[in-house]
Every structure is written in C-alpha cells, then in structure tokens.
Design a protein around this motif. Structure first.
Motif, mmCIF file in Angstrom:
data_model
loop_
_atom_site.group_PDB
_atom_site.id
_atom_site.type_symbol
_atom_site.label_atom_id
_atom_site.label_comp_id
_atom_site.label_asym_id
_atom_site.label_seq_id
_atom_site.Cartn_x
_atom_site.Cartn_y
_atom_site.Cartn_z
ATOM 1 N N VAL A 30 -11.813 3.151 13.550
ATOM 2 C CA VAL A 30 -12.399 4.110 12.617
ATOM 3 C C VAL A 30 -11.917 5.503 12.983
ATOM 4 O O VAL A 30 -11.696 5.807 14.158
ATOM 5 C CB VAL A 30 -13.948 4.044 12.606
ATOM 6 C CG1 VAL A 30 -14.535 4.432 13.942
ATOM 7 C CG2 VAL A 30 -14.539 4.892 11.493
ATOM 8 N N ASN A 31 -11.692 6.324 11.970
ATOM 9 C CA ASN A 31 -11.330 7.719 12.178
ATOM 10 C C ASN A 31 -12.145 8.559 11.204
ATOM 11 O O ASN A 31 -12.541 8.075 10.143
ATOM 12 C CB ASN A 31 -9.835 7.933 11.956
ATOM 13 C CG ASN A 31 -9.348 9.247 12.522
ATOM 14 O OD1 ASN A 31 -10.080 9.958 13.205
ATOM 15 N ND2 ASN A 31 -8.110 9.592 12.236
ATOM 16 N N ASP A 40 -14.903 12.365 5.558
ATOM 17 C CA ASP A 40 -14.141 11.165 5.220
ATOM 18 C C ASP A 40 -14.140 10.211 6.403
ATOM 19 O O ASP A 40 -13.809 10.605 7.528
ATOM 20 C CB ASP A 40 -12.688 11.511 4.883
ATOM 21 C CG ASP A 40 -12.556 12.451 3.700
ATOM 22 O OD1 ASP A 40 -13.486 12.518 2.889
ATOM 23 O OD2 ASP A 40 -11.505 13.115 3.596
ATOM 24 N N LEU A 41 -14.499 8.960 6.145
ATOM 25 C CA LEU A 41 -14.456 7.903 7.146
ATOM 26 C C LEU A 41 -13.315 6.960 6.771
ATOM 27 O O LEU A 41 -13.260 6.477 5.643
ATOM 28 C CB LEU A 41 -15.764 7.118 7.179
ATOM 29 C CG LEU A 41 -17.048 7.902 7.364
ATOM 30 C CD1 LEU A 41 -18.253 6.981 7.232
ATOM 31 C CD2 LEU A 41 -17.061 8.596 8.706
ATOM 32 N N VAL A 58 -0.150 0.013 15.549
ATOM 33 C CA VAL A 58 -0.129 -0.132 14.097
ATOM 34 C C VAL A 58 -1.540 -0.457 13.616
ATOM 35 O O VAL A 58 -2.141 -1.437 14.053
ATOM 36 C CB VAL A 58 0.851 -1.239 13.648
ATOM 37 C CG1 VAL A 58 0.804 -1.427 12.140
ATOM 38 C CG2 VAL A 58 2.256 -0.915 14.117
ATOM 39 N N VAL A 59 -2.060 0.392 12.730
ATOM 40 C CA VAL A 59 -3.388 0.190 12.157
ATOM 41 C C VAL A 59 -3.239 0.080 10.650
ATOM 42 O O VAL A 59 -2.690 0.976 10.009
ATOM 43 C CB VAL A 59 -4.339 1.359 12.516
ATOM 44 C CG1 VAL A 59 -5.683 1.184 11.825
ATOM 45 C CG2 VAL A 59 -4.509 1.468 14.020
ATOM 46 N N ASP A 60 -3.703 -1.033 10.093
ATOM 47 C CA ASP A 60 -3.731 -1.202 8.643
ATOM 48 C C ASP A 60 -5.027 -0.600 8.122
ATOM 49 O O ASP A 60 -6.111 -1.133 8.378
ATOM 50 C CB ASP A 60 -3.676 -2.688 8.261
ATOM 51 C CG ASP A 60 -2.339 -3.336 8.579
ATOM 52 O OD1 ASP A 60 -1.343 -2.606 8.698
ATOM 53 O OD2 ASP A 60 -2.299 -4.573 8.704
ATOM 54 N N LEU A 61 -4.935 0.530 7.421
ATOM 55 C CA LEU A 61 -6.128 1.140 6.840
ATOM 56 C C LEU A 61 -6.573 0.327 5.631
ATOM 57 O O LEU A 61 -5.755 -0.052 4.793
ATOM 58 C CB LEU A 61 -5.867 2.584 6.433
ATOM 59 C CG LEU A 61 -5.624 3.552 7.590
ATOM 60 C CD1 LEU A 61 -5.281 4.939 7.062
ATOM 61 C CD2 LEU A 61 -6.836 3.622 8.492
#
Length: 97
Positions: A30-31, A40-41, A58-61
């Motif tokens: 989470v960012n 914004d989350l 690598v993060v798939d949003l």
C-alpha cells in the motif's frame, strides 16, 4: 422523533451496507499520497519473490481509493483500533520503514 432514534442530544442512525456490487482484491503493498483536497490510497501486489536478490521490486497496482481528508481521518481511527485489537490477540506487528 421517537426515543429509539435518540441518545442524549445525538441522533442514532442505521447504516445499510449493500454488497451486491462489491469486488474483493488482495493487496500486500500500500502507498499513500495526499493533497489539501484528497488522500489517495494505492493498493497492489508485490510480484518480486526474492526482494534481497532483485535489482527492482515489481508491484502490480490494482486499486486506487480517493478519500476526502475527513474520510481518511475516520479510516485512520477505525484502522488503528482494529490493528490494536489484532496485536492484543496475536502479538505485535513490526513494520519496516
């Protein structure tokens, strides 16, 4: 107004949670970013299996949730309570910064 709808000087309201259009997504990342008008989350899934050996994580949003600052403050209070209860039952969670 009936007595059942009042408690002291404050009004008690029922909330009807509708689930028919709800989608469920898993996230382990989470960012958060914010401006004066919104918070914004960003939620996603880490696809890097061995982070210590990778040049890049690598993060798939998958989802972005936009909240008003007041809604974000409510989330903060509720989430803090849920995590406090979790830690009381299952032990402390240590987070790497």
């Amino acid at each position: 107004m009936s007595d059942a709808g009042q408690q002291g000087n404050s009004e008690t309201r029922q909330i009807a949670w509708r689930e028919d259009s709800m989608a469920t997504h898993f996230a382990n990342v989470v960012n958060v970013q914010g401006t004066r008008e919104q918070v914004d989350l960003f939620f996603g899934t880490n696809r890097t299996w061995n982070v210590s050996e990778a040049d890049q994580v690598v993060v798939d949003l998958s989802n972005r949730i936009i909240l008003t600052p007041l809604a974000a403050k409510r989330l903060h209070a509720v989430l803090g309570g849920v995590l406090s209860e979790y830690e009381n039952r299952h032990g402390r969670l240590d987070v790497e910064a």
